[in-house]
Design a protein around this motif. Sequence first.
Motif, mmCIF file in Angstrom:
data_model
loop_
_atom_site.group_PDB
_atom_site.id
_atom_site.type_symbol
_atom_site.label_atom_id
_atom_site.label_comp_id
_atom_site.label_asym_id
_atom_site.label_seq_id
_atom_site.Cartn_x
_atom_site.Cartn_y
_atom_site.Cartn_z
ATOM 1 N N LEU A 165 33.325 39.722 53.175
ATOM 2 C CA LEU A 165 32.086 39.682 52.414
ATOM 3 C C LEU A 165 31.651 38.234 52.270
ATOM 4 O O LEU A 165 32.479 37.353 52.096
ATOM 5 C CB LEU A 165 32.302 40.308 51.041
ATOM 6 C CG LEU A 165 32.897 41.711 51.085
ATOM 7 C CD1 LEU A 165 33.101 42.242 49.682
ATOM 8 C CD2 LEU A 165 32.006 42.645 51.880
ATOM 9 N N PHE B 7 29.895 34.874 48.137
ATOM 10 C CA PHE B 7 30.306 35.070 46.748
ATOM 11 C C PHE B 7 30.192 33.782 45.941
ATOM 12 O O PHE B 7 29.757 33.794 44.794
ATOM 13 C CB PHE B 7 31.734 35.621 46.660
ATOM 14 C CG PHE B 7 32.093 36.058 45.272
ATOM 15 C CD1 PHE B 7 31.508 37.177 44.727
ATOM 16 C CD2 PHE B 7 32.972 35.323 44.503
ATOM 17 C CE1 PHE B 7 31.794 37.577 43.427
ATOM 18 C CE2 PHE B 7 33.265 35.714 43.197
ATOM 19 C CZ PHE B 7 32.674 36.847 42.672
ATOM 20 N N LEU C 228 32.832 39.771 36.347
ATOM 21 C CA LEU C 228 32.062 39.725 37.595
ATOM 22 C C LEU C 228 32.986 39.851 38.805
ATOM 23 O O LEU C 228 32.751 40.648 39.715
ATOM 24 C CB LEU C 228 31.304 38.395 37.654
ATOM 25 C CG LEU C 228 30.279 38.244 38.764
ATOM 26 C CD1 LEU C 228 29.110 39.188 38.547
ATOM 27 C CD2 LEU C 228 29.765 36.808 38.810
ATOM 28 N N ARG D 176 34.474 43.091 40.072
ATOM 29 C CA ARG D 176 33.617 44.025 40.794
ATOM 30 C C ARG D 176 33.465 43.643 42.268
ATOM 31 O O ARG D 176 32.634 44.189 42.976
ATOM 32 C CB ARG D 176 32.231 44.093 40.140
ATOM 33 C CG ARG D 176 32.266 44.749 38.801
ATOM 34 C CD ARG D 176 30.874 45.053 38.283
ATOM 35 N NE ARG D 176 30.951 45.666 36.972
ATOM 36 C CZ ARG D 176 31.194 46.955 36.777
ATOM 37 N NH1 ARG D 176 31.369 47.770 37.784
ATOM 38 N NH2 ARG D 176 31.249 47.443 35.560
ATOM 39 N N ILE D 177 34.251 42.654 42.705
ATOM 40 C CA ILE D 177 34.168 42.281 44.117
ATOM 41 C C ILE D 177 34.480 43.499 44.972
ATOM 42 O O ILE D 177 33.855 43.765 45.968
ATOM 43 C CB ILE D 177 35.149 41.127 44.438
ATOM 44 C CG1 ILE D 177 34.673 39.847 43.754
ATOM 45 C CG2 ILE D 177 35.256 40.918 45.938
ATOM 46 C CD1 ILE D 177 35.629 38.687 43.908
ATOM 47 N N CYS D 178 35.498 44.227 44.565
ATOM 48 C CA CYS D 178 35.789 45.465 45.277
ATOM 49 C C CYS D 178 36.530 46.397 44.330
ATOM 50 O O CYS D 178 36.946 46.005 43.247
ATOM 51 C CB CYS D 178 36.598 45.213 46.537
ATOM 52 S SG CYS D 178 38.312 44.813 46.221
ATOM 53 N N GLY D 179 36.716 47.634 44.782
ATOM 54 C CA GLY D 179 37.334 48.623 43.903
ATOM 55 C C GLY D 179 38.834 48.710 44.062
ATOM 56 O O GLY D 179 39.462 49.583 43.491
ATOM 57 N N VAL D 180 39.419 47.815 44.836
ATOM 58 C CA VAL D 180 40.842 47.948 45.140
ATOM 59 C C VAL D 180 41.722 47.262 44.104
ATOM 60 O O VAL D 180 42.637 47.857 43.563
ATOM 61 C CB VAL D 180 41.151 47.419 46.551
ATOM 62 C CG1 VAL D 180 42.638 47.523 46.834
ATOM 63 C CG2 VAL D 180 40.366 48.197 47.574
ATOM 64 N N ALA E 270 36.228 47.859 51.041
ATOM 65 C CA ALA E 270 36.920 49.086 51.422
ATOM 66 C C ALA E 270 36.292 50.345 50.855
ATOM 67 O O ALA E 270 36.366 51.399 51.464
ATOM 68 C CB ALA E 270 38.378 49.014 50.991
ATOM 69 N N HIS F 203 33.054 50.597 49.601
ATOM 70 C CA HIS F 203 31.656 50.441 49.228
ATOM 71 C C HIS F 203 30.701 51.343 49.975
ATOM 72 O O HIS F 203 29.557 51.475 49.588
ATOM 73 C CB HIS F 203 31.213 48.984 49.361
ATOM 74 C CG HIS F 203 30.807 48.600 50.739
ATOM 75 N ND1 HIS F 203 31.695 48.134 51.659
ATOM 76 C CD2 HIS F 203 29.604 48.629 51.355
ATOM 77 C CE1 HIS F 203 31.045 47.873 52.778
ATOM 78 N NE2 HIS F 203 29.793 48.169 52.621
#
Lengths: 174, 495
Positions: B38, B41, B56, B59-63, B466, B468
């Motif tokens: 990504l 950022f 913040l 929330r970069i990713c859900g992992v 992963a 999104h």
Amino acid sequence: MADHVSGDRQARTIVVGLGNPLLGDDGVGWRVADEVEGLLRAARDAGRPIPDVEIERLGVGGLRLMECLTGYEAAILVDAAEFPDRPIGEVRSCCFDELAEFAAGHLDSAHDASLRTALTLGRRLGASLPGSIHAVTVQARRTDEFSEELSPAVAAAIPVAAEAVVELVAAGAR
Amino acid sequence: MERITIDPVTRLEGHGKIEIFLDPDGEVANAYFQIPELRGFERFCVGRPVEEMPTLTNRICGVCPEAHHMAAAKAGDAVYHVDPPRTAKLLRELLYSAFYVTDHTTHFYALGGPDFVVGPDAPAAERNILGVLAKVGMEVGGKVIQARKQGHNVVEMIGGRKIHPATAVPGGMTQGITEEQRAEIEKIGRWSIEFAQFSLGIFDQIVLGNDAYKEMVLSDGYTHRTYYMGLVDPNKKVNFYDGQVSIMSPDGERVGTYAPAEYRDWIAEHVEPWTYLKFPYLKKVGWKGFVDGADSGVYCATPLSRLNTAEGMATPLAQAAYERFYDTLAPKPEPGGKRLIHHRLATHWARLVELLYAAERMVELATDPEITSPNVRIVPTEKPTEGVGTVEAPRGTLTHHYVTDERGVLTSVNLLVGTTNNYAPMAMSVKKAAESLIHKGVVVHQGLLNRVEMAFRLYDPCFGCATHSLPGEMPLQVAIRNADGEVIEVLSQNC
């Protein structure tokens, strides 16, 4: 995060806006969820009957998503899509089971199971999972760069996608 | 090896894409694993208040939102020059330990398990958690779901939200826990200890009890001698939340330990013309290419690395599991004096040793007399400047580095995420897997995708995006190119 528009007990139907609102067009699922919530609240405030629905915004997939769907009779997943050769902003609606052929290019489960596998697991373990799962998708332009802005064509698709969701909710997502 | 030149404009990008380059004799010259990265950022964060970063960045990713939440809060502590109260640190670590139980459980049963329990040569359709449960019993699936549910509950109790925790802030936590919650968390911790032991038992029975699997774990194809990185406490024991970064050489010599804020003195990044990804390496050793050995600065940061860099585990049952791990796979010390395990597939076993430690640590923290103290935050009063926060994400050492102006507004952000540490080792592991199945230009199709997948899966790489996009199976594409760079074959699944 979850918002039960019509009451306190668990609703029959859940609408899940999927995606990451910090990743440009990937956030369209959340924005559609916002729009659906607004439409339903407006209907309720105007005294019109509204369906029994809960609105959720999530950035998860696989097992976690399956766990979040537990207890509902119907689910509608709203997500950004990157189908090959489709116009940006195109809204599509289909049953989740029909999505297999469109899975290309999407990473969903690098860290657990795919949603499909997770749902099978949940059902075998006796979890109460939705009998009906629909997907409403909006074709995205860019989902790998941090931004809170949507592409214009994707933003323009929000009311269309929200209307599609509301129709599914009203029809009992069948 | 014939030199292969690739035009920079053809930089390789794509999800789960692997490129294998052959030499003129048809042998594997290089193999690269492409990870979607990504972008933007740092630019996205600059100009925002540093206090926003814990909510913040998660929330970069859900992992691994919990890992980013903690690293950001710790970096925020450093920016404001504030040392949180002890209870705040205990609560953060308790949340983090519960997260580890959940994350490691999921990886073992849904990802690592299929490779061993179902088998590396089983059809792809069976190599998932359902295949695992078909072998070990459906009731185990109930335990997996219970472990996950309980972990999520603890995160919600302490972190305030069930998916993206929000309570760690510069100076401590925004809320404490009640005695009732504490008791519930202790109960969950005790259950998790039993579950971790049960999981180690499954590994024992299915992997160690099977000569073919044991041979595979010990095989050269899945062995690399690189440097190792991991956080350690003052006793040089594994720690996920805090400590010094320890570096161990492939010969078992501790190269040094450093405070997270010194990371730039130790880590540099190598750039290749064929990808936008940067490959971290040890500055003091230098970049010598994608090669093993003490002369190569390539390092690895994984559960196996953490165990290799430490002197042991800080809890009794995990320490016993740690000793058994080394007694079984590395009975003799390296020349530098430390016993090391270089067999990368053993990472799955190391993950279970860590699972047991995380569960034991949950109970230790939940029974600390100060855990329910209301003293959970010191409001920062110092002028903000610059700070670094480091934790061990399940998939590698995670560092957040922020610089702010005098108002606490970010002027610079740098993240070194867990998976990034392992870019070079993953490429090397994928190459080795390919080497075992490609000779003189002849590709053994049977098992190639599985073996390659196993080679990177053991690192538990984080694909930033992963979760999104639209749900689907994880795609994997392997392109094989000849010495001229032309694609001669493409193998794929779920593409």
